[in-house]
Design a protein around this motif. Structure first.
Motif, mmCIF file in Angstrom:
data_model
loop_
_atom_site.group_PDB
_atom_site.id
_atom_site.type_symbol
_atom_site.label_atom_id
_atom_site.label_comp_id
_atom_site.label_asym_id
_atom_site.label_seq_id
_atom_site.Cartn_x
_atom_site.Cartn_y
_atom_site.Cartn_z
ATOM 1 N N TRP A 50 0.808 -1.218 0.000
ATOM 2 C CA TRP A 50 0.000 0.000 0.000
ATOM 3 C C TRP A 50 0.846 1.276 0.000
ATOM 4 O O TRP A 50 0.558 2.217 -0.749
ATOM 5 C CB TRP A 50 -0.945 -0.014 1.194
ATOM 6 C CG TRP A 50 -1.991 1.044 1.122
ATOM 7 C CD1 TRP A 50 -1.960 2.275 1.719
ATOM 8 C CD2 TRP A 50 -3.223 0.977 0.408
ATOM 9 N NE1 TRP A 50 -3.094 2.965 1.422
ATOM 10 C CE2 TRP A 50 -3.894 2.181 0.605
ATOM 11 C CE3 TRP A 50 -3.825 0.012 -0.399
ATOM 12 C CZ2 TRP A 50 -5.135 2.464 0.059
ATOM 13 C CZ3 TRP A 50 -5.058 0.280 -0.941
ATOM 14 C CH2 TRP A 50 -5.688 1.493 -0.716
ATOM 15 N N SER A 51 1.882 1.342 0.798
ATOM 16 C CA SER A 51 2.648 2.591 0.945
ATOM 17 C C SER A 51 3.328 3.027 -0.346
ATOM 18 O O SER A 51 3.507 4.222 -0.576
ATOM 19 C CB SER A 51 3.692 2.458 2.054
ATOM 20 O OG SER A 51 4.639 1.474 1.695
ATOM 21 N N GLY A 52 3.687 2.097 -1.206
ATOM 22 C CA GLY A 52 4.385 2.472 -2.430
ATOM 23 C C GLY A 52 3.579 2.267 -3.695
ATOM 24 O O GLY A 52 4.106 2.364 -4.795
ATOM 25 N N LEU A 53 2.293 2.025 -3.539
ATOM 26 C CA LEU A 53 1.469 1.643 -4.675
ATOM 27 C C LEU A 53 1.012 2.811 -5.538
ATOM 28 O O LEU A 53 0.681 2.616 -6.699
ATOM 29 C CB LEU A 53 0.241 0.882 -4.155
ATOM 30 C CG LEU A 53 -0.570 0.049 -5.127
ATOM 31 C CD1 LEU A 53 0.300 -0.977 -5.825
ATOM 32 C CD2 LEU A 53 -1.704 -0.640 -4.397
ATOM 33 N N PHE A 54 1.032 4.024 -5.023
ATOM 34 C CA PHE A 54 0.375 5.125 -5.723
ATOM 35 C C PHE A 54 1.313 6.226 -6.203
ATOM 36 O O PHE A 54 0.869 7.210 -6.769
ATOM 37 C CB PHE A 54 -0.717 5.724 -4.831
ATOM 38 C CG PHE A 54 -1.702 4.678 -4.371
ATOM 39 C CD1 PHE A 54 -2.697 4.229 -5.215
ATOM 40 C CD2 PHE A 54 -1.596 4.115 -3.108
ATOM 41 C CE1 PHE A 54 -3.585 3.240 -4.812
ATOM 42 C CE2 PHE A 54 -2.474 3.135 -2.696
ATOM 43 C CZ PHE A 54 -3.472 2.692 -3.551
ATOM 44 N N HIS A 55 2.622 6.072 -6.000
ATOM 45 C CA HIS A 55 3.577 7.091 -6.442
ATOM 46 C C HIS A 55 3.543 7.289 -7.953
ATOM 47 O O HIS A 55 3.722 8.387 -8.459
ATOM 48 C CB HIS A 55 5.002 6.736 -6.017
ATOM 49 C CG HIS A 55 5.197 6.702 -4.545
ATOM 50 N ND1 HIS A 55 5.064 7.814 -3.748
ATOM 51 C CD2 HIS A 55 5.504 5.686 -3.709
ATOM 52 C CE1 HIS A 55 5.282 7.480 -2.498
ATOM 53 N NE2 HIS A 55 5.546 6.201 -2.443
ATOM 54 N N CYS A 56 3.312 6.199 -8.662
ATOM 55 C CA CYS A 56 3.361 6.268 -10.126
ATOM 56 C C CYS A 56 2.275 7.165 -10.703
ATOM 57 O O CYS A 56 2.391 7.638 -11.832
ATOM 58 C CB CYS A 56 3.269 4.873 -10.727
ATOM 59 S SG CYS A 56 1.748 4.003 -10.323
ATOM 60 N N TYR A 57 1.226 7.446 -9.940
ATOM 61 C CA TYR A 57 0.154 8.311 -10.439
ATOM 62 C C TYR A 57 0.470 9.786 -10.207
ATOM 63 O O TYR A 57 -0.127 10.652 -10.839
ATOM 64 C CB TYR A 57 -1.176 7.945 -9.784
ATOM 65 C CG TYR A 57 -1.543 6.504 -10.013
ATOM 66 C CD1 TYR A 57 -1.992 6.076 -11.253
ATOM 67 C CD2 TYR A 57 -1.401 5.555 -9.006
ATOM 68 C CE1 TYR A 57 -2.301 4.747 -11.489
ATOM 69 C CE2 TYR A 57 -1.721 4.226 -9.232
ATOM 70 C CZ TYR A 57 -2.170 3.833 -10.467
ATOM 71 O OH TYR A 57 -2.471 2.524 -10.692
ATOM 72 N N ASP A 58 1.388 10.065 -9.296
ATOM 73 C CA ASP A 58 1.756 11.447 -8.995
ATOM 74 C C ASP A 58 2.991 11.910 -9.756
ATOM 75 O O ASP A 58 3.201 13.096 -9.936
ATOM 76 C CB ASP A 58 2.008 11.614 -7.487
ATOM 77 C CG ASP A 58 0.727 11.436 -6.677
ATOM 78 O OD1 ASP A 58 -0.350 11.797 -7.196
ATOM 79 O OD2 ASP A 58 0.808 10.927 -5.553
#
Length: 167
Positions: A50-58
């Motif tokens: 979860w902690s590293g799952l959404f960086h690619c969208y930012d």
């Protein structure tokens, strides 16, 4: 479909949509029959990433999957082999690769001018140079040990004796 992000949400938006879906899965898990084991596994794995799952969208241009990321590394390795004329990537890539890889990816995303490079912090640049030199020194020491372990250990013992005699 949520992680594909066809609606082009930012990281927070994708995170919120996935959180809602996972919440619904938890609520309805008791009614899922044989799928309950798979849902439990999905929830466990998603929680761990979860902690590293959404960086690619930012961060624009950041690969979203391991395969995409491996493709970026593979292109860099291929380029290194073509530049050197070797079949394998040069050993120097272990020492300088972290810097070279970042530079290669960054220059693919945009062109940098001399003024962009001149605006870099000199202290940060010096610190990076020191870290690279330390890493290179470690690699050289490893090579010395592999070539002649007894000679290498004798020189270390000599240095240790000199330090104990000085104190």
């Amino acid at each position: 479909m949520i992680l594909k992000n066809e609606v082009q949400l930012d990281g927070q938006g994708v995170q919120e949509r996935l959180r809602n879906l996972l919440g619904a899965m938890v609520r309805w898990q008791t009614y899922s029959g044989e799928l309950a084991v798979g849902i439990a596994h999905l929830l466990k794995v998603t929680r761990s990433y979860w902690s590293g799952l959404f960086h690619c969208y930012d961060v624009e241009g950041l690969p979203r999957t391991n395969n995409d990321l491996e493709h970026v590394f593979g292109k860099w390795r291929h380029h290194q082999r073509r530049c050197t004329g070797r079949k394998v990537i040069p050993a120097l890539a272990v020492i300088r690769g972290s810097v070279q890889l970042v530079a290669a990816i960054a220059t693919q995303l945009q062109a940098y001018s001399a003024s962009d490079l001149a605006s870099v912090s000199h202290s940060a640049w010096r610190l990076l140079r020191v870290q690279l030199q330390q890493h290179q020194h470690k690699r050289v020491q490893q090579r010395h040990f592999r070539c002649s372990p007894s000679k290498y250990l004798a020189s270390l013992e000599q240095k240790l004796l000199q330090l104990t005699l000085l104190s």
